[in-house]
Design a protein around this motif. Structure first.
Motif, mmCIF file in Angstrom:
data_model
loop_
_atom_site.group_PDB
_atom_site.id
_atom_site.type_symbol
_atom_site.label_atom_id
_atom_site.label_comp_id
_atom_site.label_asym_id
_atom_site.label_seq_id
_atom_site.Cartn_x
_atom_site.Cartn_y
_atom_site.Cartn_z
ATOM 1 N N ASP A 62 -2.708 -1.190 -4.453
ATOM 2 C CA ASP A 62 -3.831 -0.814 -3.378
ATOM 3 C C ASP A 62 -4.776 0.516 -3.808
ATOM 4 O OD1 ASP A 62 -4.946 -0.878 -0.843
ATOM 5 O OD2 ASP A 62 -3.336 -1.454 -0.099
ATOM 6 N N ILE A 63 -5.368 0.767 -2.667
ATOM 7 C CA ILE A 63 -6.458 2.075 -3.155
ATOM 8 C C ILE A 63 -6.073 3.450 -3.555
ATOM 9 C CG2 ILE A 63 -8.154 1.172 -1.387
ATOM 10 C CD1 ILE A 63 -7.043 3.360 0.651
ATOM 11 N N PHE A 87 1.604 -6.983 7.843
ATOM 12 C CA PHE A 87 1.117 -5.635 7.291
ATOM 13 C C PHE A 87 1.902 -4.462 7.985
ATOM 14 C CE2 PHE A 87 -2.547 -2.887 7.224
ATOM 15 C CZ PHE A 87 -2.302 -2.421 5.712
ATOM 16 N N ASP A 102 -4.959 -7.812 8.320
ATOM 17 C CA ASP A 102 -3.985 -6.911 8.715
ATOM 18 C C ASP A 102 -3.153 -7.431 9.840
ATOM 19 O OD1 ASP A 102 -4.850 -5.279 6.845
ATOM 20 O OD2 ASP A 102 -5.790 -3.904 8.235
ATOM 21 N N TRP A 133 1.040 -1.159 0.084
ATOM 22 C CA TRP A 133 -0.042 0.123 0.094
ATOM 23 C C TRP A 133 1.154 1.094 0.116
ATOM 24 C CZ3 TRP A 133 -3.325 1.251 4.987
ATOM 25 C CH2 TRP A 133 -4.249 2.669 4.740
ATOM 26 N N HIS A 182 2.841 -8.150 1.571
ATOM 27 C CA HIS A 182 2.316 -6.649 1.705
ATOM 28 C C HIS A 182 2.653 -6.022 2.539
ATOM 29 C CE1 HIS A 182 -0.896 -4.014 1.048
ATOM 30 N NE2 HIS A 182 -1.829 -4.421 1.942
ATOM 31 N N TRP A 215 -8.819 -7.420 -6.345
ATOM 32 C CA TRP A 215 -8.664 -7.611 -4.908
ATOM 33 C C TRP A 215 -9.888 -7.004 -4.029
ATOM 34 C CZ3 TRP A 215 -4.323 -4.323 -1.887
ATOM 35 C CH2 TRP A 215 -4.496 -4.611 -0.513
ATOM 36 N N ILE A 275 -7.177 -3.336 -6.632
ATOM 37 C CA ILE A 275 -8.280 -3.176 -5.678
ATOM 38 C C ILE A 275 -9.739 -2.616 -5.878
ATOM 39 C CG2 ILE A 275 -7.644 -1.123 -4.327
ATOM 40 C CD1 ILE A 275 -7.912 -2.924 -1.489
ATOM 41 N N ARG A 326 -11.159 -10.390 1.755
ATOM 42 C CA ARG A 326 -10.897 -10.409 3.017
ATOM 43 C C ARG A 326 -12.055 -11.175 4.009
ATOM 44 N NH1 ARG A 326 -9.050 -5.126 6.205
ATOM 45 N NH2 ARG A 326 -11.009 -4.487 6.330
ATOM 46 N N TRP A 340 -7.225 -13.842 2.495
ATOM 47 C CA TRP A 340 -5.933 -13.546 3.614
ATOM 48 C C TRP A 340 -6.383 -13.345 4.792
ATOM 49 C CZ3 TRP A 340 -7.942 -9.165 1.814
ATOM 50 C CH2 TRP A 340 -7.633 -8.124 2.388
ATOM 51 N N ASP A 390 -11.493 -5.813 -0.432
ATOM 52 C CA ASP A 390 -11.222 -5.622 0.886
ATOM 53 C C ASP A 390 -12.283 -4.873 1.341
ATOM 54 O OD1 ASP A 390 -9.420 -5.178 2.915
ATOM 55 O OD2 ASP A 390 -8.572 -3.591 2.243
ATOM 56 N N MET A 391 -12.265 -4.772 2.786
ATOM 57 C CA MET A 391 -13.069 -3.912 3.240
ATOM 58 C C MET A 391 -14.678 -4.357 3.375
ATOM 59 S SD MET A 391 -10.756 -1.847 4.493
ATOM 60 C CE MET A 391 -11.518 -0.200 5.099
HETATM 61 C C1 NOJ Z 1 -7.230 -2.889 4.731
HETATM 62 C C2 NOJ Z 1 -6.426 -4.292 4.149
HETATM 63 O O1 NOJ Z 1 -6.434 -5.194 4.989
HETATM 64 C C3 NOJ Z 1 -4.932 -3.880 3.767
HETATM 65 O O2 NOJ Z 1 -4.396 -4.915 3.220
HETATM 66 C C4 NOJ Z 1 -4.794 -2.624 2.822
HETATM 67 O O3 NOJ Z 1 -3.678 -2.426 2.218
HETATM 68 C C5 NOJ Z 1 -5.869 -1.390 3.358
HETATM 69 N N1 NOJ Z 1 -6.948 -1.796 3.808
HETATM 70 C C6 NOJ Z 1 -5.946 -0.221 2.225
HETATM 71 O O4 NOJ Z 1 -6.449 -0.860 1.365
#
Ligand code: NOJ
Length: 979
Positions: A423-424, A652, A619, A395, A677, A541, A460, A603, A616, A543-544
């Motif tokens: 990533d984001i 992480f 964090d 990230w 990561h 990917w 992502i 996630r 996975w 996530d969240m």
């Molecule tokens: C939470 C995720 O678990 C992590 O892997 C990611 O880098 C961050 N969100 C930002 O997207």
């Protein structure tokens, strides 16, 4: 509230690793969750009351059995509420699984009963072979060696094998389905006093009488339900209030395993594989295991707290048998575990809402349970082959140039890698799909540059949609009215996440499905927006997706939010994240015609997620404890179906020192999903940045992973057929060996015979490895022979920083490709090496499965599936191979017919010239006199003398190396070794 700026978010998330700690106060304990508190109080009252008796009983006059004898139904009532009706349904499936459902009948409202429909692949086939016998006290269904007994008063359901109880429901009388009620009516209504628990139930009866004397208006149901309406109609937590418009509707059930002392499963929790106790005498944890998908910041390395995904599946195990439970419930669930003795286990499941929908899996072996569970929810996916390579993530990689530079550095160092991740921060204002054009001006060209080396990108896409009209994903969802609604069901729900003020798609609404899939199309659509600035080399990917909502209760969505069909979020919370990633997976699959295998990492997950992609462990922290528990979590996820699992390599959070990073790569290369990561605040730690000798060590580890890809792919393929996990803990491989039941720091890869014990402690130079059987095990690197023992034995092995303990179980043939390249697709035509690890008896067996790795042509018979065997007889070792594809007409355990071998197999044709370039035979009894392909000339070989598998002693094995035997992987051949 101000929008979350990156800086603001970072200041929240960044912390010195040493000071890291879970924000426990963000998450409920059992005592802070009304229904869990009530469930535990019920259990405590039952434990204190000598002759506790469940008030639930079967209305015998209502019993009905369908003409095919497979479905039993009966009315059930509680003596405390004569006017409330429940319906029990029991079905025996063809494979012996028993489904037990209990629901309220004609209640004020309907309970959520659709959890199973999201998890199951189909309506299970019903047994045709059941004999029912009704008695005065119970009714029994006999099928084979199994029997299900429904006792009438109190209601219990037991699964017996050979007359011995294996699973008992409500044996402790903790069944309680809180029926729907009307608040006002309930408050004013006077109910008839219910009878005391049981004739002779002196304690409980006495309690009622005593209370009645002191306070005449005492609640006569208090012995069972408690004195007060504890959080029935509204619930507060921290600054939030849950309006609970439906009132109390929780479900409590005790499930006992009278003959099983060890239990596994119910992931995901950061804990040992053999689940520690949470109740009874001196429990390890004081709270029950919680299943409530949650984004737990800096989670603890040993805790029953919820994490990102929930699979309500449990194995109960003993040396004689394994049985399993799958409870199809989507609401928050807490599970207490206790042992009355070391031979039995009691569990108590407390769910916030939903019906009882329990599947009792009779086993009797772990492999049977995996098959039974797979028949219900599907086998794990066979992923694209490249996704088993190395994934490089952080990230964030901040620009297309950054990605190009990272790729260049990997190539310069000759380190294999298959996937680069974004990533984001690639997304303009965290509007997923929309590139930040300043830093990523050329996303298609960037992806093509990566793809030119056979590689892929993963980008992502989170579920929170920024609420702004210049974001098509949000605007179209809003126009289509497919967003999750506020508690009153009227407006769109709005919460905060990375993108600031956001809304969430309601994937329970079928109207969202095709539209969502359309967004991923790389070509323009007439019907709406699509991702034309992407390519089919981009995978996804997710996530969240718990969902994580920064300003919501427990960092998630309010439970009284409304989904499609009027269901509250509380009813479906644990399923919600799965639907998002399942739909994304279908979207990626269907963006090409013909479809290609998608890769989607999620996630959050639920039962059934295994059919769609990888997960996975979220964090994790850069600590040794997290490294160790990551191994246990991956094992636990695997036994609940999620084989394609891994933990962030490197941790992480934090900046791992080289020793830790190396150990983490050793863990990672033996995880099914291998991804490095790192948090945005960490220092860059791509392996090419390391100093020597660390850089060289990591390079060797990555190359080792690539040499072993045939082992991994063959293991994944087997798992996709049998449901037996890719990583196999000891109890799965040696179910009868009690010494292995608690072993969770070493495991086997598929059926390959490879045993791995990753090192997860600082400063280690050696370790012990448990060998469960009287067989030889070969050190993967040195060929050293170790001998196990019939009752199990621990051996000591070297584990210096560059060493990871890996062994080959005697009796295995392991196919590898010993020429790792920059990416796995480039190895497609490379030759194979076969390692023949002879057993004590001089035999060995192994398999190799290959297909094109990207399409679904394997489902049409386009694959190569070879068996290799070695046999020793009369001073001759014969190593031979045959085509399993042509021979075996198989069905996957979930009923999917496997394509039979296709004689015009285009894939086999593409690898028709691929050789076996080397055969290494370990454990021969002496130097061969000759080595030939049957009917052919003497081959080129060399022999290093050493220990014979069938002999005595330990030390380096006798190793025969046959060089380029000129045999092809797709053809039958036999090699004859004369001793
Ligand atoms: C939470 C995720 O678990 C992590 O892997 C990611 O880098 C961050 N969100 C930002 O997207």
């Amino acid at each position: 509230m101000q929008p979350w700026t990156l800086v603001g978010v970072l200041s929240l998330l960044l912390a010195v690793p040493d000071a890291l700690a879970v924000k426990s106060h963000d998450f409920k304990t059992c005592s802070q969750a009304g229904f869990c508190r009530r469930g535990r109080a019920l259990s405590a009252r039952a434990a204190e009351t000598k002759a506790w008796k469940s008030p639930y009983s079967v209305d015998v006059s209502s019993i009905a059995i369908t003409p095919d004898k497979a479905v039993f139904t009966a009315g059930v009532h509680s003596s405390l509420y004569p006017d409330i009706h429940f319906g029990l349904e029991l079905r025996v499936h063809e494979d012996g699984v028993v489904r037990v459902r209990l629901d309220e009948v004609n209640g004020l409202r309907k309970r959520y009963d659709e959890a199973a429909s999201w998890a199951l692949i189909a309506e299970p086939k019903i047994s045709q072979d059941i004999t029912w016998t009704a008695g005065k006290k119970d009714i029994r269904a006999k099928y084979g060696n199994n029997e299900v007994v429904v006792a009438f008063e109190p209601l219990t359901v037991s699964l017996l094998r050979g007359g011995k109880p294996q699973v008992v429901l409500n044996g402790r009388g903790l069944l309680h389905m809180e029926h729907f009620r009307n608040k006002k009516v309930e408050e004013t209504k006077t109910e008839e006093a219910a009878p005391a628990p049981e004739e002779g139930a002196e304690d409980a009866a006495e309690q009622v009488v005593l209370q009645a004397e002191a306070e005449p208006e005492v609640n006569p149901r208090a012995w069972f339900e408690g004195e007060t309406e504890d959080d029935w109609w509204e619930e507060r937590f921290s600054t939030w209030t849950d309006s609970k418009p439906k009132g109390p509707e929780s479900l409590s059930i005790d499930i006992s395993f009278p003959s099983h002392g060890t239990i596994y499963g119910i992931p995901q929790h950061a804990t040992r594989l053999a689940l520690p106790t949470t109740a009874g005498d001196s429990p390890t944890f004081t709270d029950p295991y919680r299943l409530y998908n949650a984004d737990v910041f800096e989670y603890l390395a040993s805790s029953p707290m919820s994490l990102y995904g929930s699979i309500p599946v449990l194995h109960a195990h003993s040396a004689d048998s394994t049985v399993g439970i799958f409870h199809a419930v989507g609401s928050e669930t807490w599970i207490d575990v206790s042992h009355a003795s070391d031979k039995s286990t009691e569990t108590h499941w407390i769910s916030e809402s939903g019906i009882l929908d329990l599947f009792l899996m009779p086993g009797p072996t772990p492999a049977d349970i995996f098959a039974q569970y797979s028949r219900l929810t599907g086998t794990p996916v066979l992923p694209p082959h490249w996704s088993l390579g190395y994934h490089q993530c952080r990230w964030n990689y901040i620009s297309s140039e950054d990605i190009r530079t990272v790729q260049k550095r990997f190539d310069e160092e000759d380190m294999p890698v298959d996937v680069f991740w974004l990533d984001i921060e690639y997304a303009d204002e965290h509007k997923y799909f929309m590139w930040d054009e300043k830093n990523f001006p050329d996303p298609v060209e960037m992806t093509n540059d990566v793809a030119a080396n056979g590689r892929k990108m993963v980008v992502i896409v989170d579920p929170h949609l920024k609420r702004t009209s210049n974001y098509p994903a949000f605007q179209e969802a809003s126009d289509r009215k497919v967003l999750v609604k506020q508690p009153n069901g009227e407006g769109e729900y709005e919460g905060w996440c990375w993108s600031g003020s956001s809304s969430w798609i309601d994937f329970f609404d079928p109207n969202s499905w095709d539209w969502w899939k359309g967004l991923f199309k790389t070509t323009a659509l007439k019907s709406g927006w699509s991702w034309t600035s992407s390519t089919t080399d981009i995978h996804i990917w997710n996530d969240m997706n718990e969902p994580s909502v920064f300003n919501g209760p427990e960092i998630s969505m309010p439970r009284d939010n409304i989904h499609y069909g009027g269901w509250e979020h509380r009813d479906v919370h644990n399923i919600n994240g799965m639907l998002f990633s399942n739909l994304s997976s279908k979207a990626v699959q269907e963006r090409t015609d013909p479809p290609q295998r998608p890769f989607v990492l999620t996630r959050s997950f639920f039962a059934g997620s295994q059919r769609f992609g990888a997960m996975w462990t979220g964090d994790n922290l850069g600590t040794w404890e997290h490294m160790a528990v990551g191994v246990q979590m991956v094992l636990a996820n695997g036994i609940a179906g999620m084989s394609f699992a891994g933990s962030d390599v490197g941790g992480f959070f934090g900046n791992p020192e080289p020793e830790m990073l190396i150990r983490w790569y050793q863990v990672g290369i033996f995880n099914p999903f291998l991804r490095a990561h790192a948090h945005i605040d960490t220092k860059r730690r791509e392996p090419f940045l390391l100093e020597q000798p660390y850089k060289g060590i990591v390079k060797d580890l990555l190359r080792l992973r690539y040499t072993m890809l045939p082992v991994w792919y063959t293991a994944f393929r087997e798992t996709s057929v049998t449901g037996v996990p890719v990583l196999r803990p000891h109890y799965v491989v040696f179910p009868k060996d009690p010494k292995g039941f608690a072993v969770d720091d070493q495991y086997f890869i598929g059926a390959s015979g490879i045993l791995v014990k990753p090192i997860t402690t600082k400063g280690a130079t050696e370790t012990t490895v448990y060998l469960a059987e009287d067989e030889v095990y070969y050190d993967y690197f040195s060929h050293h022979v170790y001998r196990g023992a019939a009752k199990g034995k621990e051996i000591s092995v070297k584990a210096e920083l560059h060493q990871v303990p890996v062994f080959v179980r005697g009796g295995s043939i392991v196919p590898t490709r010993e020429r790792p390249r920059r990416s796995s697709p480039l190895m497609k035509l490379d030759p194979f090496t076969l390692r023949v690890a002879l057993s004590k008896a001089g035999s060995a067996r192994g398999e190799l499965y290959l297909d094109d790795g990207v399409t679904y042509s394997h489902e049409k018979g386009q694959f190569v599936w070879r068996e290799f065997t070695a046999q020793t007889a009369k001073k001759t070792v014969r190593i031979t191979t045959k085509d399993l594809g042509a021979e075996k007409k198989e069905e996957a355990v979930d009923g999917v017919a496997l394509a039979s071998y296709n004689p015009t197999n285009v894939y086999a044709e593409t690898i028709k010239d691929v050789r076996v370039e080397k055969i290494v035979v370990e454990g021969l009894s002496g130097k061969p006199a000759s080595v030939k392909v049957e009917g052919g000339k003497e081959l080129v070989w060399e022999y290093a003398p050493g220990i014979a598998a069938g002999g005595k002693g330990e030390g380096v094995a006798g190793v025969l190396t046959i060089k380029d035997p000129k045999v092809l992987v797709v053809k039958d051949w036999t090699i004859v070794i004369q001793l």
